[in-house]
Design a protein around this motif. Structure first.
Motif, mmCIF file in Angstrom:
data_model
loop_
_atom_site.group_PDB
_atom_site.id
_atom_site.type_symbol
_atom_site.label_atom_id
_atom_site.label_comp_id
_atom_site.label_asym_id
_atom_site.label_seq_id
_atom_site.Cartn_x
_atom_site.Cartn_y
_atom_site.Cartn_z
ATOM 1 N N ILE A 201 -44.625 15.346 6.828
ATOM 2 C CA ILE A 201 -43.185 15.422 7.087
ATOM 3 C C ILE A 201 -42.689 16.859 6.956
ATOM 4 O O ILE A 201 -41.889 17.343 7.775
ATOM 5 C CB ILE A 201 -42.420 14.491 6.129
ATOM 6 N N GLU A 202 -43.155 17.559 5.935
ATOM 7 C CA GLU A 202 -42.743 18.956 5.750
ATOM 8 C C GLU A 202 -43.204 19.828 6.909
ATOM 9 O O GLU A 202 -42.457 20.700 7.379
ATOM 10 C CB GLU A 202 -43.308 19.483 4.432
ATOM 11 N N ALA A 203 -44.427 19.584 7.395
ATOM 12 C CA ALA A 203 -44.930 20.374 8.522
ATOM 13 C C ALA A 203 -44.109 20.109 9.782
ATOM 14 O O ALA A 203 -43.750 21.051 10.514
ATOM 15 C CB ALA A 203 -46.405 20.039 8.771
ATOM 16 N N LEU A 204 -43.796 18.843 10.045
ATOM 17 C CA LEU A 204 -42.997 18.516 11.224
ATOM 18 C C LEU A 204 -41.574 19.067 11.109
ATOM 19 O O LEU A 204 -40.998 19.538 12.096
ATOM 20 C CB LEU A 204 -42.956 17.000 11.420
ATOM 21 N N THR A 205 -41.004 19.008 9.905
ATOM 22 C CA THR A 205 -39.656 19.544 9.713
ATOM 23 C C THR A 205 -39.611 21.049 9.960
ATOM 24 O O THR A 205 -38.669 21.565 10.580
ATOM 25 C CB THR A 205 -39.169 19.226 8.289
ATOM 26 N N SER A 206 -40.626 21.757 9.512
ATOM 27 C CA SER A 206 -40.687 23.205 9.755
ATOM 28 C C SER A 206 -40.802 23.512 11.248
ATOM 29 O O SER A 206 -40.137 24.429 11.762
ATOM 30 C CB SER A 206 -41.873 23.807 9.001
ATOM 31 N N GLU A 207 -41.616 22.735 11.949
ATOM 32 C CA GLU A 207 -41.742 22.925 13.393
ATOM 33 C C GLU A 207 -40.427 22.627 14.105
ATOM 34 O O GLU A 207 -40.060 23.310 15.066
ATOM 35 C CB GLU A 207 -42.849 22.031 13.944
ATOM 36 N N MET A 208 -39.709 21.608 13.649
ATOM 37 C CA MET A 208 -38.417 21.281 14.250
ATOM 38 C C MET A 208 -37.427 22.429 14.073
ATOM 39 O O MET A 208 -36.684 22.783 15.009
ATOM 40 C CB MET A 208 -37.871 20.000 13.619
ATOM 41 N N GLU A 209 -37.400 23.028 12.893
ATOM 42 C CA GLU A 209 -36.474 24.137 12.654
ATOM 43 C C GLU A 209 -36.831 25.356 13.502
ATOM 44 O O GLU A 209 -35.945 25.983 14.118
ATOM 45 C CB GLU A 209 -36.490 24.500 11.173
ATOM 46 N N ASP A 210 -38.120 25.696 13.556
ATOM 47 C CA ASP A 210 -38.542 26.847 14.366
ATOM 48 C C ASP A 210 -38.264 26.605 15.851
ATOM 49 O O ASP A 210 -37.799 27.505 16.568
ATOM 50 C CB ASP A 210 -40.028 27.120 14.148
ATOM 51 N N GLU B 269 -48.449 2.796 8.429
ATOM 52 C CA GLU B 269 -47.407 2.841 9.469
ATOM 53 C C GLU B 269 -46.794 4.230 9.562
ATOM 54 O O GLU B 269 -46.574 4.761 10.664
ATOM 55 C CB GLU B 269 -46.328 1.799 9.146
ATOM 56 N N ARG B 270 -46.522 4.870 8.412
ATOM 57 C CA ARG B 270 -45.948 6.207 8.417
ATOM 58 C C ARG B 270 -46.927 7.232 8.980
ATOM 59 O O ARG B 270 -46.541 8.144 9.717
ATOM 60 C CB ARG B 270 -45.546 6.616 6.997
ATOM 61 N N ILE B 271 -48.194 7.098 8.608
ATOM 62 C CA ILE B 271 -49.200 8.052 9.088
ATOM 63 C C ILE B 271 -49.338 7.959 10.603
ATOM 64 O O ILE B 271 -49.428 8.972 11.306
ATOM 65 C CB ILE B 271 -50.545 7.806 8.391
ATOM 66 N N ILE B 272 -49.346 6.738 11.146
ATOM 67 C CA ILE B 272 -49.431 6.563 12.595
ATOM 68 C C ILE B 272 -48.202 7.149 13.274
ATOM 69 O O ILE B 272 -48.303 7.855 14.289
ATOM 70 C CB ILE B 272 -49.598 5.062 12.938
ATOM 71 N N GLY C 65 -42.014 12.621 20.532
ATOM 72 C CA GLY C 65 -41.845 13.382 19.306
ATOM 73 C C GLY C 65 -40.422 13.860 19.084
ATOM 74 O O GLY C 65 -39.612 13.932 20.018
ATOM 75 N N PRO C 66 -40.095 14.208 17.835
ATOM 76 C CA PRO C 66 -38.729 14.645 17.500
ATOM 77 C C PRO C 66 -38.351 15.980 18.120
ATOM 78 O O PRO C 66 -37.179 16.202 18.439
ATOM 79 C CB PRO C 66 -38.761 14.721 15.968
ATOM 80 N N ILE C 67 -39.305 16.882 18.285
ATOM 81 C CA ILE C 67 -38.983 18.192 18.856
ATOM 82 C C ILE C 67 -38.503 18.048 20.289
ATOM 83 O O ILE C 67 -37.498 18.652 20.706
ATOM 84 C CB ILE C 67 -40.213 19.115 18.770
ATOM 85 N N ALA C 68 -39.190 17.218 21.061
ATOM 86 C CA ALA C 68 -38.781 16.986 22.442
ATOM 87 C C ALA C 68 -37.414 16.306 22.503
ATOM 88 O O ALA C 68 -36.602 16.608 23.381
ATOM 89 C CB ALA C 68 -39.833 16.148 23.166
ATOM 90 N N GLY D 115 -34.362 12.060 9.371
ATOM 91 C CA GLY D 115 -34.230 10.747 8.736
ATOM 92 C C GLY D 115 -35.249 9.759 9.250
ATOM 93 O O GLY D 115 -35.785 8.941 8.492
ATOM 94 N N TYR D 116 -35.550 9.816 10.555
ATOM 95 C CA TYR D 116 -36.576 8.936 11.115
ATOM 96 C C TYR D 116 -37.950 9.232 10.516
ATOM 97 O O TYR D 116 -38.751 8.316 10.294
ATOM 98 C CB TYR D 116 -36.638 9.096 12.633
ATOM 99 N N LEU D 117 -38.233 10.510 10.276
ATOM 100 C CA LEU D 117 -39.529 10.881 9.708
ATOM 101 C C LEU D 117 -39.699 10.326 8.293
ATOM 102 O O LEU D 117 -40.809 9.942 7.896
ATOM 103 C CB LEU D 117 -39.683 12.400 9.688
ATOM 104 N N GLU D 118 -38.618 10.289 7.535
ATOM 105 C CA GLU D 118 -38.691 9.839 6.143
ATOM 106 C C GLU D 118 -38.465 8.343 5.991
ATOM 107 O O GLU D 118 -38.466 7.833 4.864
ATOM 108 C CB GLU D 118 -37.640 10.589 5.314
#
Length: 270
Positions: free
Chosen positions: A243-252, A92-95, A132-135, A165-168
């Motif tokens: 999660i770490e990759a998505l978090t880095s993209e969100m910050e950038d 579920e998390r991977i999807i 997605g979270p960035i959008a 928080g949603y990602l984790e």
């Protein structure tokens, strides 16, 4: 759509687990039926079919089923349930994380092009129609673009924490089953040792044949518990990396959004 994918994945894992358990329970009946054949016909037939039987018994799949049965259903079923539920959370998390990934450069270029034209509504539509979270962070920031850079920055930071928080979400359950699987195996080990000592007390002998059954159950449950924990740990580390990759993209991306808002204010507000 995300919930549909998650439900389908969970049902598939549960179906696979129940099928394997049923096959494991049917294995002893099939072996007893084969052993009941007449001795006169079995003698020549066994010599001809010896390579096939050896090949089948040497298979990993058959060996796992045999050891699963020997470990007794009371403890091995608990370990199997921990594996199935833990894998369901992992899938579920991977999807969810896979659906959260987008082409960030293309998305930011579209937002910047809309802001260059002064069309804030078009930029909002792009952010609202993108998953997605960035959008989502961009949409929250663009909703407050008329209130100044300070308000936009606070909104981006606050909503970025919500999206993180949603990602984790659900990862704590995966860690629970990673810890639970070997614990169940160790519990089976202790109970197997107790059974071995009970037999020694009943028989009054400490010969290997008396304690072999309890010792075997103890070791098998421990092995399967550790295997389940290792499998779930691999999936968990993969999830953490995403999660770490998505978090880095969100910050950038958040920094890029603030730069866009500053340019927009300088161009159209002054």
């Amino acid at each position: 759509m995300k919930k549909l994918f998650a439900i389908v994945a969970v049902m598939g894992v549960l179906t696979f687990g129940s099928t394997q358990l049923a096959q494991a329970q049917d294995a002893p009946a099939a072996e007893q039926t084969e052993q009941a054949a007449p001795a006169a016909q079995a003698a020549p037939a066994d010599e001809a079919a010896a390579p096939a039987v050896v090949a089948e018994e040497g298979g990993i799949h058959k060996e796992i089923k045999t050891k699963f049965i020997e470990g007794t259903a009371s403890f091995m079923s608990l370990v199997a349930i921990a594996l199935v539920i833990g894998l369901a959370f992992c899938i579920e998390r991977i999807i969810y994380l896979s659906l959260a990934e987008i082409n960030t450069k293309k998305f930011m270029a579209a937002i910047e092009a809309a802001l260059e034209k002064g069309d804030v509504e078009a930029a909002k539509d792009i952010a609202r129609s993108t998953r997605g979270p960035i959008a989502s962070i961009y949409y929250q920031g663009l909703m407050r673009i008329d209130q100044g850079i300070d308000v936009v920055e606070k909104s981006v930071v606050s909503y970025g924490g919500v999206q993180a928080g949603y990602l984790e979400k659900g990862c704590s359950w995966i860690t629970l089953f990673i810890a639970m699987a070997p614990s169940l195996g160790f519990l089976g080990t202790v109970i197997g040792m107790v059974q071995a000592f009970d037999k020694i007390q009943q028989v009054g002998d400490i010969s290997p044949t008396v304690v072999a059954g309890g010792m075997k159950v103890a070791l098998i449950t421990t092995i399967f518990g550790l295997i389940v924990a290792l499998i779930l740990q691999v999936f968990y580390n993969y999830i953490l990396s995403k999660i770490e990759a998505l978090t880095s993209e969100m910050e950038d991306s958040s920094i890029s959004l603030l730069d866009m808002v500053i340019k927009y204010d300088l161009k159209y507000k002054k």
